[in-house]
Write a protein that holds these residues in place. Sequence first.
Motif, PDB file in Angstrom:
ATOM      1  N   ASN A   1       8.279  35.168   2.536  1.00 32.78           N
ATOM      2  CA  ASN A   1       7.303  35.858   1.692  1.00 32.78           C
ATOM      3  C   ASN A   1       7.989  36.793   0.697  1.00 32.78           C
ATOM      4  O   ASN A   1       7.613  36.860  -0.481  1.00 32.78           O
ATOM      5  CB  ASN A   1       6.329  36.619   2.575  1.00 32.78           C
ATOM      6  CG  ASN A   1       5.249  37.318   1.764  1.00 32.78           C
ATOM      7  OD1 ASN A   1       4.555  36.693   0.975  1.00 32.78           O
ATOM      8  ND2 ASN A   1       5.115  38.620   1.959  1.00 32.78           N
ATOM      9  N   ASP A   2       9.007  37.522   1.189  1.00 30.69           N
ATOM     10  CA  ASP A   2       9.735  38.427   0.292  1.00 30.69           C
ATOM     11  C   ASP A   2      10.440  37.641  -0.819  1.00 30.69           C
ATOM     12  O   ASP A   2      10.469  38.068  -1.981  1.00 30.69           O
ATOM     13  CB  ASP A   2      10.759  39.240   1.089  1.00 30.69           C
ATOM     14  CG  ASP A   2      10.096  40.289   1.959  1.00 30.69           C
ATOM     15  OD1 ASP A   2       8.904  40.573   1.737  1.00 30.69           O
ATOM     16  OD2 ASP A   2      10.762  40.813   2.872  1.00 30.69           O
ATOM     17  N   ARG A   3      11.035  36.510  -0.454  1.00 28.97           N
ATOM     18  CA  ARG A   3      11.742  35.723  -1.471  1.00 28.97           C
ATOM     19  C   ARG A   3      10.778  35.205  -2.534  1.00 28.97           C
ATOM     20  O   ARG A   3      11.052  35.294  -3.739  1.00 28.97           O
ATOM     21  CB  ARG A   3      12.442  34.531  -0.813  1.00 28.97           C
ATOM     22  CG  ARG A   3      13.589  34.905   0.107  1.00 28.97           C
ATOM     23  CD  ARG A   3      14.312  33.668   0.560  1.00 28.97           C
ATOM     24  NE  ARG A   3      15.312  33.955   1.579  1.00 28.97           N
ATOM     25  CZ  ARG A   3      16.145  33.056   2.103  1.00 28.97           C
ATOM     26  NH1 ARG A   3      16.069  31.807   1.686  1.00 28.97           N
ATOM     27  NH2 ARG A   3      17.021  33.398   3.012  1.00 28.97           N
ATOM     28  N   VAL A   4       9.654  34.650  -2.087  1.00 23.12           N
ATOM     29  CA  VAL A   4       8.687  34.130  -3.047  1.00 23.12           C
ATOM     30  C   VAL A   4       8.155  35.245  -3.939  1.00 23.12           C
ATOM     31  O   VAL A   4       8.034  35.095  -5.164  1.00 23.12           O
ATOM     32  CB  VAL A   4       7.541  33.420  -2.304  1.00 23.12           C
ATOM     33  CG1 VAL A   4       6.437  33.026  -3.272  1.00 23.12           C
ATOM     34  CG2 VAL A   4       8.063  32.184  -1.577  1.00 23.12           C
ATOM     35  N   SER A   5       7.852  36.392  -3.334  1.00 21.86           N
ATOM     36  CA  SER A   5       7.333  37.515  -4.112  1.00 21.86           C
ATOM     37  C   SER A   5       8.362  38.016  -5.124  1.00 21.86           C
ATOM     38  O   SER A   5       8.046  38.262  -6.297  1.00 21.86           O
ATOM     39  CB  SER A   5       6.926  38.642  -3.175  1.00 21.86           C
ATOM     40  OG  SER A   5       6.486  39.772  -3.899  1.00 21.86           O
ATOM     41  N   GLY A   6       9.622  38.150  -4.676  1.00 20.78           N
ATOM     42  CA  GLY A   6      10.658  38.624  -5.587  1.00 20.78           C
ATOM     43  C   GLY A   6      10.919  37.662  -6.725  1.00 20.78           C
ATOM     44  O   GLY A   6      11.036  38.056  -7.890  1.00 20.78           O
ATOM     45  N   GLN A   7      10.995  36.350  -6.410  1.00 21.18           N
ATOM     46  CA  GLN A   7      11.229  35.366  -7.468  1.00 21.18           C
ATOM     47  C   GLN A   7      10.054  35.291  -8.432  1.00 21.18           C
ATOM     48  O   GLN A   7      10.229  35.138  -9.640  1.00 21.18           O
ATOM     49  CB  GLN A   7      11.475  33.991  -6.842  1.00 21.18           C
ATOM     50  CG  GLN A   7      12.771  33.874  -6.060  1.00 21.18           C
ATOM     51  CD  GLN A   7      14.000  33.888  -6.946  1.00 21.18           C
ATOM     52  OE1 GLN A   7      13.901  33.805  -8.169  1.00 21.18           O
ATOM     53  NE2 GLN A   7      15.175  34.009  -6.335  1.00 21.18           N
ATOM     54  N   THR A   8       8.822  35.433  -7.904  1.00 18.95           N
ATOM     55  CA  THR A   8       7.655  35.396  -8.782  1.00 18.95           C
ATOM     56  C   THR A   8       7.656  36.571  -9.752  1.00 18.95           C
ATOM     57  O   THR A   8       7.395  36.420 -10.954  1.00 18.95           O
ATOM     58  CB  THR A   8       6.378  35.412  -7.932  1.00 18.95           C
ATOM     59  OG1 THR A   8       6.397  34.292  -7.031  1.00 18.95           O
ATOM     60  CG2 THR A   8       5.141  35.325  -8.806  1.00 18.95           C
ATOM     61  N   GLN A   9       7.945  37.760  -9.209  1.00 18.20           N
ATOM     62  CA  GLN A   9       7.999  38.927 -10.086  1.00 18.20           C
ATOM     63  C   GLN A   9       9.109  38.795 -11.115  1.00 18.20           C
ATOM     64  O   GLN A   9       8.942  39.169 -12.280  1.00 18.20           O
ATOM     65  CB  GLN A   9       8.198  40.193  -9.252  1.00 18.20           C
ATOM     66  CG  GLN A   9       8.216  41.471 -10.077  1.00 18.20           C
ATOM     67  CD  GLN A   9       8.360  42.704  -9.205  1.00 18.20           C
ATOM     68  OE1 GLN A   9       8.330  42.618  -7.990  1.00 18.20           O
ATOM     69  NE2 GLN A   9       8.510  43.851  -9.841  1.00 18.20           N
ATOM     70  N   GLN A  10      10.258  38.231 -10.690  1.00 20.46           N
ATOM     71  CA  GLN A  10      11.363  38.054 -11.628  1.00 20.46           C
ATOM     72  C   GLN A  10      10.983  37.088 -12.746  1.00 20.46           C
ATOM     73  O   GLN A  10      11.286  37.322 -13.921  1.00 20.46           O
ATOM     74  CB  GLN A  10      12.591  37.538 -10.876  1.00 20.46           C
ATOM     75  CG  GLN A  10      13.718  37.031 -11.758  1.00 20.46           C
ATOM     76  CD  GLN A  10      14.261  38.099 -12.677  1.00 20.46           C
ATOM     77  OE1 GLN A  10      14.145  39.279 -12.382  1.00 20.46           O
ATOM     78  NE2 GLN A  10      14.843  37.696 -13.790  1.00 20.46           N
ATOM     79  N   ILE A  11      10.297  35.998 -12.415  1.00 20.78           N
ATOM     80  CA  ILE A  11       9.886  35.033 -13.437  1.00 20.78           C
ATOM     81  C   ILE A  11       8.912  35.677 -14.416  1.00 20.78           C
ATOM     82  O   ILE A  11       9.004  35.501 -15.640  1.00 20.78           O
ATOM     83  CB  ILE A  11       9.264  33.797 -12.770  1.00 20.78           C
ATOM     84  CG1 ILE A  11      10.343  33.012 -12.018  1.00 20.78           C
ATOM     85  CG2 ILE A  11       8.600  32.901 -13.807  1.00 20.78           C
ATOM     86  CD1 ILE A  11       9.805  31.876 -11.189  1.00 20.78           C
TER      87      ILE A  11
ATOM     88  N   ASN B   1       8.642  38.891 -15.137  1.00 22.62           N
ATOM     89  CA  ASN B   1       9.389  39.832 -15.985  1.00 22.62           C
ATOM     90  C   ASN B   1      10.213  39.104 -17.033  1.00 22.62           C
ATOM     91  O   ASN B   1      10.290  39.530 -18.196  1.00 22.62           O
ATOM     92  CB  ASN B   1      10.298  40.701 -15.114  1.00 22.62           C
ATOM     93  CG  ASN B   1       9.523  41.661 -14.232  1.00 22.62           C
ATOM     94  OD1 ASN B   1       8.383  42.007 -14.535  1.00 22.62           O
ATOM     95  ND2 ASN B   1      10.115  42.077 -13.136  1.00 22.62           N
ATOM     96  N   THR B   2      10.829  37.997 -16.634  1.00 20.79           N
ATOM     97  CA  THR B   2      11.650  37.244 -17.588  1.00 20.79           C
ATOM     98  C   THR B   2      10.813  36.692 -18.729  1.00 20.79           C
ATOM     99  O   THR B   2      11.237  36.710 -19.894  1.00 20.79           O
ATOM    100  CB  THR B   2      12.366  36.091 -16.860  1.00 20.79           C
ATOM    101  OG1 THR B   2      13.167  36.640 -15.807  1.00 20.79           O
ATOM    102  CG2 THR B   2      13.246  35.314 -17.815  1.00 20.79           C
ATOM    103  N   VAL B   3       9.614  36.199 -18.410  1.00 20.65           N
ATOM    104  CA  VAL B   3       8.741  35.684 -19.463  1.00 20.65           C
ATOM    105  C   VAL B   3       8.367  36.792 -20.449  1.00 20.65           C
ATOM    106  O   VAL B   3       8.407  36.620 -21.676  1.00 20.65           O
ATOM    107  CB  VAL B   3       7.482  35.049 -18.844  1.00 20.65           C
ATOM    108  CG1 VAL B   3       6.458  34.711 -19.920  1.00 20.65           C
ATOM    109  CG2 VAL B   3       7.852  33.790 -18.071  1.00 20.65           C
ATOM    110  N   GLY B   4       8.002  37.968 -19.904  1.00 18.07           N
ATOM    111  CA  GLY B   4       7.654  39.080 -20.789  1.00 18.07           C
ATOM    112  C   GLY B   4       8.826  39.539 -21.633  1.00 18.07           C
ATOM    113  O   GLY B   4       8.667  39.816 -22.837  1.00 18.07           O
TER     114      GLY B   4
ATOM    115  N   GLU C   1       9.619  39.512 -25.739  1.00 14.66           N
ATOM    116  CA  GLU C   1      10.111  40.671 -26.483  1.00 14.66           C
ATOM    117  C   GLU C   1      11.306  40.291 -27.356  1.00 14.66           C
ATOM    118  O   GLU C   1      11.408  40.734 -28.511  1.00 14.66           O
ATOM    119  CB  GLU C   1      10.504  41.765 -25.487  1.00 14.66           C
ATOM    120  CG  GLU C   1      10.926  43.074 -26.119  1.00 14.66           C
ATOM    121  CD  GLU C   1      11.255  44.126 -25.076  1.00 14.66           C
ATOM    122  OE1 GLU C   1      11.803  45.186 -25.452  1.00 14.66           O
ATOM    123  OE2 GLU C   1      10.960  43.893 -23.887  1.00 14.66           O
ATOM    124  N   MET C   2      12.209  39.457 -26.827  1.00 10.13           N
ATOM    125  CA  MET C   2      13.340  38.993 -27.629  1.00 10.13           C
ATOM    126  C   MET C   2      12.875  38.165 -28.816  1.00 10.13           C
ATOM    127  O   MET C   2      13.409  38.297 -29.927  1.00 10.13           O
ATOM    128  CB  MET C   2      14.291  38.167 -26.751  1.00 10.13           C
ATOM    129  CG  MET C   2      15.008  38.945 -25.670  1.00 10.13           C
ATOM    130  SD  MET C   2      16.045  37.878 -24.630  1.00 10.13           S
ATOM    131  CE  MET C   2      17.184  37.238 -25.837  1.00 10.13           C
TER     132      MET C   2
END
Length: 382
Positions: free
Chosen positions: A211-221, A223-226, A230-231
Amino acid sequence: MMNICFWMRRTAALAVASLLVGCSLLKVTVSSGDPLPREQTAARMLTRGFYYDLSGEVARAADSIGSASADAGVRLAAVQWKIRASRAAVTAAMQGNPDVAMADMWILCRRMNASFAARPDSLLFGAQSPVARAAAARLERRAARLARQALPGGRYELMEEFVAGYVAAHPAAPVDGNDNTLLAWIEFLRERGVEPDYSTGSIAEVLSDINDRVSGQTQQIANTVGWTKEMIDIRLGQDSTRSQLGARLDSLERHFGRVVVVAEHLPEVSERLLTEINEQAAQLMETMNASVDNAFYGLERQRRELQQYVSDEREALIGQLHEAGGDLLRTALDALPALVGRIVFWLVVAFLVIVGGPFALGFWLGGVRQRARDRADGGRRS
């Protein structure tokens, strides 16, 4: 017929059930697994909590750099720092082995701090580089402090030695940004006489880890999209042609809104607005055509200049080669008489030495021999 088929299926099902019940070798069990030791559980929790703090601090520092700098290159570098640091951090922190995850987070912070300290401001974030250096230094100190808190004394000393040696051997991250330090950590512990712990935890801990891995990877994706958006906004802001086209499109959108509002009541105004829209569209197309023509003209002009430069250099090189060949030929012809004279002189000298030398020596030896005979004959007569 249907009743017969029904009873046949029922009899077969009962027979299979009786066989399964009677077979003592068929046994289905679910193991709960051994829970992780307390130290590794604490290390996992602290490491993953540190990942969220690291991502937040890097994002705040990068946003501060971007807001304080008007240079688009610096702003793009700050956004790229956010993306790369958070991506590497989530990969390191969400590993299954708590010790390896903590070591990878420590390695990430130490590399970041060393890289920022060694690079000049011109290759970092310009005048805002001290902000990034201060953040990297704080993160490395915090990683070391968390490792000391989570690990027993002997284990902390081993991890400190491993991190220092690994960073010294691999000062930069791999091309893909991910270090595979699991095998290196196991080999390091075995060389020190320590047997690694291979337990993965109980079922509840494994599910929580997933659950932690899925949550962390989802948040990272997310953030990366946002941050990627911005770039893109920063890059679009650098292009004056795109800004001009965007302004034209915004103007067209405003005019279209006006058309929708007044079209039903003022046909003459609608016609005039449509004419103006046509003019705006024509200007937009002219702008696009002019931009494209200007770009191609610039490329053609640069190509012609480059071709002319290459042709001039080639002609100059050929002229230099011709001149050098002529000078070499004249020098050789000027030196030829002297060379021939020297060769003739030495040939004469060699002829005299080879032919005249033996003749003169024989003549002298003959005279000496004749005088010796004359003295001998005179002595016998007397």
